[in-house]
Design a protein around this motif. Structure first.
Motif, mmCIF file in Angstrom:
data_model
loop_
_atom_site.group_PDB
_atom_site.id
_atom_site.type_symbol
_atom_site.label_atom_id
_atom_site.label_comp_id
_atom_site.label_asym_id
_atom_site.label_seq_id
_atom_site.Cartn_x
_atom_site.Cartn_y
_atom_site.Cartn_z
ATOM 1 N N GLY A 24 22.829 -61.681 -83.829
ATOM 2 C CA GLY A 24 23.809 -60.661 -84.475
ATOM 3 C C GLY A 24 23.191 -59.232 -84.585
ATOM 4 N N LEU A 25 22.118 -58.851 -83.732
ATOM 5 C CA LEU A 25 21.376 -57.738 -83.623
ATOM 6 C C LEU A 25 22.604 -56.555 -83.429
ATOM 7 N N ARG A 26 22.751 -55.618 -83.904
ATOM 8 C CA ARG A 26 23.838 -54.546 -83.997
ATOM 9 C C ARG A 26 23.367 -53.190 -83.562
ATOM 10 N N PHE A 27 23.728 -52.396 -82.468
ATOM 11 C CA PHE A 27 23.282 -51.346 -82.144
ATOM 12 C C PHE A 27 24.488 -50.443 -81.617
ATOM 13 N N HIS A 28 24.333 -49.270 -81.603
ATOM 14 C CA HIS A 28 25.193 -48.194 -81.121
ATOM 15 C C HIS A 28 24.768 -47.874 -79.689
ATOM 16 N N GLY A 29 25.557 -48.142 -78.593
ATOM 17 C CA GLY A 29 24.938 -47.785 -77.259
ATOM 18 C C GLY A 29 26.080 -46.949 -76.668
ATOM 19 N N LYS A 30 25.752 -46.411 -75.393
ATOM 20 C CA LYS A 30 26.670 -45.670 -74.518
ATOM 21 C C LYS A 30 26.862 -46.279 -73.158
ATOM 22 N N THR A 70 9.993 -59.035 -84.295
ATOM 23 C CA THR A 70 10.516 -57.782 -84.427
ATOM 24 C C THR A 70 9.871 -56.815 -82.964
ATOM 25 N N SER A 71 9.214 -57.602 -82.142
ATOM 26 C CA SER A 71 8.733 -57.018 -80.898
ATOM 27 C C SER A 71 10.114 -57.315 -79.849
ATOM 28 N N ILE A 72 10.635 -58.634 -79.933
ATOM 29 C CA ILE A 72 11.825 -58.584 -79.246
ATOM 30 C C ILE A 72 13.205 -57.666 -79.611
ATOM 31 N N TYR A 73 13.169 -57.683 -80.992
ATOM 32 C CA TYR A 73 14.172 -56.805 -81.542
ATOM 33 C C TYR A 73 14.103 -55.379 -80.999
ATOM 34 N N ARG A 74 12.630 -54.851 -80.754
ATOM 35 C CA ARG A 74 12.530 -53.622 -80.396
ATOM 36 C C ARG A 74 13.064 -53.293 -78.723
ATOM 37 N N ILE A 75 12.627 -54.489 -78.082
ATOM 38 C CA ILE A 75 13.260 -54.510 -76.782
ATOM 39 C C ILE A 75 14.498 -54.298 -76.455
ATOM 40 N N VAL A 76 15.276 -55.097 -77.445
ATOM 41 C CA VAL A 76 16.717 -54.944 -77.447
ATOM 42 C C VAL A 76 17.200 -53.576 -77.807
ATOM 43 N N GLN A 77 16.786 -53.140 -78.866
ATOM 44 C CA GLN A 77 17.116 -51.902 -79.337
ATOM 45 C C GLN A 77 16.738 -50.679 -78.496
ATOM 46 N N ASP A 78 15.710 -50.813 -77.726
ATOM 47 C CA ASP A 78 15.450 -49.985 -76.554
ATOM 48 C C ASP A 78 16.527 -49.860 -75.482
ATOM 49 N N VAL A 79 16.754 -50.981 -75.051
ATOM 50 C CA VAL A 79 17.524 -50.919 -73.979
ATOM 51 C C VAL A 79 19.026 -50.533 -74.317
ATOM 52 N N VAL A 80 19.644 -51.252 -75.575
ATOM 53 C CA VAL A 80 20.921 -50.881 -75.824
ATOM 54 C C VAL A 80 21.102 -49.357 -76.330
ATOM 55 N N GLU A 81 20.340 -48.748 -76.872
ATOM 56 C CA GLU A 81 20.095 -47.517 -77.556
ATOM 57 C C GLU A 81 19.819 -46.526 -76.604
ATOM 58 N N LEU A 87 27.404 -51.659 -66.560
ATOM 59 C CA LEU A 87 27.839 -53.163 -67.012
ATOM 60 C C LEU A 87 27.136 -53.702 -68.049
ATOM 61 N N LEU A 88 27.799 -54.672 -68.889
ATOM 62 C CA LEU A 88 26.983 -55.469 -69.803
ATOM 63 C C LEU A 88 25.993 -56.408 -69.100
ATOM 64 N N GLU A 89 26.422 -56.798 -67.750
ATOM 65 C CA GLU A 89 25.534 -57.655 -66.982
ATOM 66 C C GLU A 89 24.278 -57.095 -67.093
ATOM 67 N N SER A 90 23.983 -55.895 -66.764
ATOM 68 C CA SER A 90 23.080 -54.757 -66.508
ATOM 69 C C SER A 90 22.263 -54.604 -67.758
ATOM 70 N N VAL A 91 22.970 -54.490 -68.934
ATOM 71 C CA VAL A 91 22.301 -54.495 -69.992
ATOM 72 C C VAL A 91 21.436 -55.708 -70.529
ATOM 73 N N ALA A 92 22.184 -56.871 -70.355
ATOM 74 C CA ALA A 92 21.608 -58.210 -70.357
ATOM 75 C C ALA A 92 20.517 -58.465 -69.511
ATOM 76 N N GLN A 93 20.673 -58.081 -68.357
ATOM 77 C CA GLN A 93 19.551 -58.196 -67.501
ATOM 78 C C GLN A 93 18.240 -57.429 -67.837
ATOM 79 N N SER A 94 18.278 -56.122 -68.162
ATOM 80 C CA SER A 94 17.274 -55.357 -68.635
ATOM 81 C C SER A 94 16.491 -56.021 -69.762
ATOM 82 N N ILE A 95 17.314 -56.530 -70.976
ATOM 83 C CA ILE A 95 16.703 -57.185 -71.857
ATOM 84 C C ILE A 95 15.822 -58.330 -71.602
ATOM 85 N N ALA A 96 16.547 -59.174 -70.880
ATOM 86 C CA ALA A 96 15.855 -60.408 -70.224
ATOM 87 C C ALA A 96 14.567 -59.980 -69.570
ATOM 88 N N ASN A 97 14.848 -59.232 -68.618
ATOM 89 C CA ASN A 97 13.638 -58.795 -67.747
ATOM 90 C C ASN A 97 12.277 -58.296 -68.544
#
Length: 137
Positions: A24-30, A70-81, A87-97
């Motif tokens: 449930g990590l929530r961020f505002h992204g574009k 917290t380190s993983i949270y920051r990765i997600v935050q950096d990608v989403v924000e 594509l969401l596929e690209s957002v998810a791939q960036s987080i995973a990579n």
């Protein structure tokens, strides 16, 4: 069970059941293909599972023997924000990579990215994607 699902299940059994869980990590992204998605943005909800052996951390009770949530949270935050993806596929791939690249201890990661507010005629909770990536041998 579909062949892909069975293969993923077999992989998870081989890896063991230890994993870090972020929900449930929530961020505002574009992110999105529509111009208004790229200018106004919207809320994204992300879940991450990161497989790694947690036995040493369980025995030692020492943060040095695991990966900080917290380190993983920051990765997600950096990608989403961060910079816009179409594509969401690209957002998810960036987080995973990024997660696999930064933390050698993590053997696999599952990332789910959801848009809870979409311009679709109909009733729904969200639309999204879920990917599973393993470290390459």
């Amino acid at each position: 069970m579909a062949a892909a699902g069975k293969k993923e299940e077999e992989t998870l059994v081989r890896m063991g059941g230890d994993k870090l869980i972020l929900r449930g990590l929530r961020f505002h992204g574009k992110h999105g293909v529509k111009p208004e998605e790229k200018t106004l943005g919207q809320k994204f909800v992300v879940d991450v599972d990161a497989w790694m052996d947690l036995a040493a951390a369980g025995d030692s009770d020492d943060i040095a023997d695991t990966v900080s949530y917290t380190s993983i949270y920051r990765i997600v935050q950096d990608v989403v924000e961060g910079p816009s993806h179409n594509l969401l596929e690209s957002v998810a791939q960036s987080i995973a990579n990024s997660t696999l690249l930064k933390f050698h201890q993590i053997s696999a990661v599952r990332v789910k990215v959801e848009k809870p507010h979409v311009a679709v005629k109909g009733v729904l909770d969200c639309l999204g994607v879920e990917i599973f990536r393993q470290r390459k041998p």
